[in-house]
Design an enzyme around this catalytic site. Structure first.
Site, PDB file in Angstrom:
ATOM      1  N   TYR A   1       1.729   9.253 -18.786  1.00  0.00           N
ATOM      2  CA  TYR A   1       0.861  10.423 -18.634  1.00  0.00           C
ATOM      3  C   TYR A   1       1.720  11.655 -18.384  1.00  0.00           C
ATOM      4  O   TYR A   1       2.560  11.662 -17.491  1.00  0.00           O
ATOM      5  CB  TYR A   1      -0.103  10.212 -17.448  1.00  0.00           C
ATOM      6  CG  TYR A   1      -1.025  11.392 -17.224  1.00  0.00           C
ATOM      7  CD1 TYR A   1      -2.026  11.703 -18.144  1.00  0.00           C
ATOM      8  CD2 TYR A   1      -0.887  12.202 -16.094  1.00  0.00           C
ATOM      9  CE1 TYR A   1      -2.867  12.796 -17.943  1.00  0.00           C
ATOM     10  CE2 TYR A   1      -1.730  13.292 -15.888  1.00  0.00           C
ATOM     11  CZ  TYR A   1      -2.711  13.582 -16.815  1.00  0.00           C
ATOM     12  OH  TYR A   1      -3.547  14.659 -16.635  1.00  0.00           O
TER      13      TYR A   1
ATOM     14  N   ASP B   1       9.810  13.201 -17.214  1.00  0.00           N
ATOM     15  CA  ASP B   1       8.681  13.807 -16.546  1.00  0.00           C
ATOM     16  C   ASP B   1       8.747  13.366 -15.092  1.00  0.00           C
ATOM     17  O   ASP B   1       8.395  12.231 -14.753  1.00  0.00           O
ATOM     18  CB  ASP B   1       7.377  13.356 -17.216  1.00  0.00           C
ATOM     19  CG  ASP B   1       6.146  13.923 -16.537  1.00  0.00           C
ATOM     20  OD1 ASP B   1       6.279  14.455 -15.420  1.00  0.00           O
ATOM     21  OD2 ASP B   1       5.054  13.821 -17.122  1.00  0.00           O
TER      22      ASP B   1
ATOM     23  N   LYS C   1       4.017  19.195  -8.569  1.00  0.00           N
ATOM     24  CA  LYS C   1       3.510  18.655  -7.303  1.00  0.00           C
ATOM     25  C   LYS C   1       4.297  19.152  -6.078  1.00  0.00           C
ATOM     26  O   LYS C   1       4.026  20.227  -5.577  1.00  0.00           O
ATOM     27  CB  LYS C   1       3.459  17.130  -7.368  1.00  0.00           C
ATOM     28  CG  LYS C   1       2.509  16.644  -8.510  1.00  0.00           C
ATOM     29  CD  LYS C   1       2.057  15.228  -8.349  1.00  0.00           C
ATOM     30  CE  LYS C   1       1.373  14.636  -9.572  1.00  0.00           C
ATOM     31  NZ  LYS C   1      -0.047  14.784  -9.622  1.00  0.00           N
TER      32      LYS C   1
HETATM   33  C1  LIG Z   1       3.743  12.234 -14.537  1.00  0.00           C
HETATM   34  C2  LIG Z   1       2.832  13.431 -14.616  1.00  0.00           C
HETATM   35  N1  LIG Z   1       3.120  14.408 -15.489  1.00  0.00           N
HETATM   36  C3  LIG Z   1       2.349  15.513 -15.587  1.00  0.00           C
HETATM   37  C4  LIG Z   1       1.230  15.673 -14.811  1.00  0.00           C
HETATM   38  C5  LIG Z   1       0.394  16.894 -14.956  1.00  0.00           C
HETATM   39  O1  LIG Z   1       0.540  17.728 -13.868  1.00  0.00           O
HETATM   40  P1  LIG Z   1      -0.641  18.761 -13.504  1.00  0.00           P
HETATM   41  O2  LIG Z   1      -1.798  17.919 -13.035  1.00  0.00           O
HETATM   42  O3  LIG Z   1      -0.051  19.627 -12.429  1.00  0.00           O
HETATM   43  O4  LIG Z   1      -0.948  19.517 -14.747  1.00  0.00           O
HETATM   44  C6  LIG Z   1       0.897  14.691 -13.887  1.00  0.00           C
HETATM   45  C7  LIG Z   1      -0.289  14.837 -13.037  1.00  0.00           C
HETATM   46  O5  LIG Z   1      -0.645  14.008 -12.257  1.00  0.00           O
HETATM   47  C8  LIG Z   1       1.705  13.522 -13.790  1.00  0.00           C
HETATM   48  O6  LIG Z   1       1.393  12.531 -12.944  1.00  0.00           O
END
Ligand SMILES: Cc1ncc(COP(=O)(O)O)c(C=O)c1O
Length: 439
Positions: free
Chosen positions: A147, A242, A270
């Site tokens: 994700y 990521d 985060k």
């Molecule tokens: C691994 C990962 N990448 C990207 C995101 C997206 O971040 P945001 O919710 O701040 O757009 C998340 C969100 O939980 C995530 O867990």
């Protein structure tokens, strides 16, 4: 101690009705109302949340990860209060954001330069754009079940119900243009041989490989990340980690420090915003420099602007959070709390005799209702989601808030919180239906 005798107040019921009327599904994200989150938050402090009816919860959701110090940490509150007096956004470089960029570069092994965004989704989106601009190719390879936020390139085979043959992508949402599926190749996580085979065929069309180094709850198998690093380097394809979840959580330098593999680019989010909307792309200067507006008009220029990017409130909250994390012993304590909770839950699962297991690292983990070995998304599909939902619902009834498929720990969680949570987990496991054994 949580007062479970209190029932939902008429005020909270009224707010819930309003939420259902005004917000699609009555919720903000993917949680389902009212099963996943049957309360309205009034306030949070430390490891606890309270709802509008005055009921107390131990929070293992932590705002989906950012609140690693717990809610309303005094150092973060003080930093934000002070900054509020000096203005809340400028759309100009400012002292806190420069200092935050510098701290990210000190902490994160791949980071030589930083470009700020407001969300993690934007960070992965612009990391992919940066890789395309540098490599002059368009396709990207991501992993099934990974994700990366909710933009069109990210929402490909993140949660396919009926996965296709690799490397075909399945869109996870309505409204994504058809052509995007053709721009994203999907590979199985933890399967280096398949990645190598895909790259042998598609390397020349690929701009990037993007991966969650720790994918949802799945830890990388020994050699997987190092193998990805080696094969992407061989083809000169930028490797993007990521680290929106893992950054400053697994270690001060994130998963790249924790697992010892350094990508070309990383997406952070985060924790770096201390509970405010702030995220970032960071990485090698050679790729990052193309965000420089002086390149506008050249084929290398990466256009990226956001009204609130580099917001000073978020930056001071992030800096205050990172300062707490740098204090001696912070990560030892964080991992210790997580280990006590994770291993305690695993022991309860064993005692329960249920076909389930606890997977993940010490600071992010959860229970999965399957006894199959779990190394990739397809194995995760064998899990019994109904049992997990029942477990979560029982925990919530007993005052424990967790994510649908994730538990986060913070520095605010005490031994008492862990003890109470384990009592609730034990009771929740005992309440689950058992399948009758066939002779
Ligand atoms: C691994 C990962 N990448 C990207 C995101 C997206 O971040 P945001 O919710 O701040 O757009 C998340 C969100 O939980 C995530 O867990």
């Amino acid at each position: 101690m949580s007062d479970r005798t209190k029932t939902r107040s008429s005020e909270e019921s009224r707010l819930m009705e309003m939420a259902v009327e005004r917000l699609p599904g009555g919720v903000l994200g993917s949680a389902r109302f009212p099963d996943d989150l049957g309360f309205v938050v009034k306030r949070g402090r430390g490891s606890k949340l309270w709802d509008v009816s005055g009921r107390e919860y131990i929070d293992f959701l932590l705002g989906s990860g950012p609140m690693i110090l717990g809610h309303a940490h005094p150092a973060v509150v003080a930093a934000v209060r002070e900054q509020l007096e000096h203005g809340t956004t400028y759309f100009l470089v400012n002292e806190p954001v420069i200092k935050l960029a510098d701290e990210l570069c000190r902490a994160v092994p791949c980071a030589e330069q930083v470009r700020f965004t407001s969300t993690g989704s934007e960070a992965t989106f612009f990391a992919l754009r940066a890789a395309r601009a540098w490599r002059k190719r368009e396709k990207v390879l991501k992993f099934e079940g990974g994700y990366h936020g909710s933009h069109d390139y990210a929402l490909m085979s993140s949660s396919p119900k009926s996965p296709k043959a690799f490397p075909a992508a399945t869109p996870d949402s309505a409204g994504i243009p058809h052509v995007i599926s053709g721009e994203v190749l999907i590979a199985p996580y933890n399967d280096l041989a398949t990645v190598e085979a895909l790259l042998a065929v598609h390397a020349d069309t690929l701009a990037a490989v993007i991966v969650e180094p720790f994918q949802r709850l799945l830890a990388p198998m020994p050699g997987f990340l190092a193998g990805l690093r080696a094969v992407t380097s061989r083809y000169e394809i930028p490797l993007i980690f990521d680290e929106v979840v893992t950054g400053f959580r697994f270690a001060y330098g994130g998963a790249q420090e924790y697992y010892g593999v350094v990508p070309d680019l990383a997406a952070l989010g985060k924790i770096i915003g201390g509970g405010f909307p702030l995220a970032a792309v960071c990485g090698r200067e050679e790729i990052m420099k193309n965000f420089d507006p002086r390149f506008d008009g050249t084929p290398d220029f990466i256009a990226q602007v956001g009204t609130l990017n580099g917001n000073p409130i978020a930056a001071v909250a992030g800096l205050a959070t990172l300062a707490e994390l740098r204090k001696p012993g912070a990560y030892t304590r964080l991992h210790g709390t997580g280990r006590a909770l994770r291993d305690g839950l695993a022991e309860l699962v064993t005692q329960s005799g249920l076909p389930a297991q606890v997977i993940g690292e010490t600071t992010v983990f959860d229970l999965v209702f399957t006894d199959r070995p779990l190394t990739d998304y397809r194995a995760m599909l064998t899990a019994d989601g109904a049992l997990l939902r029942a477990f979560n619902a029982e925990c919530l009834k007993q005052g424990i808030v967790k994510g649908k498929e994730k538990l986060y720990v913070s520095l605010a969680h005490s031994d008492e919180d862990v003890k109470r949570a384990l009592e609730v987990f034990g009771a929740a496991l005992a309440s689950l239906p058992r399948k009758a054994k066939t002779a």
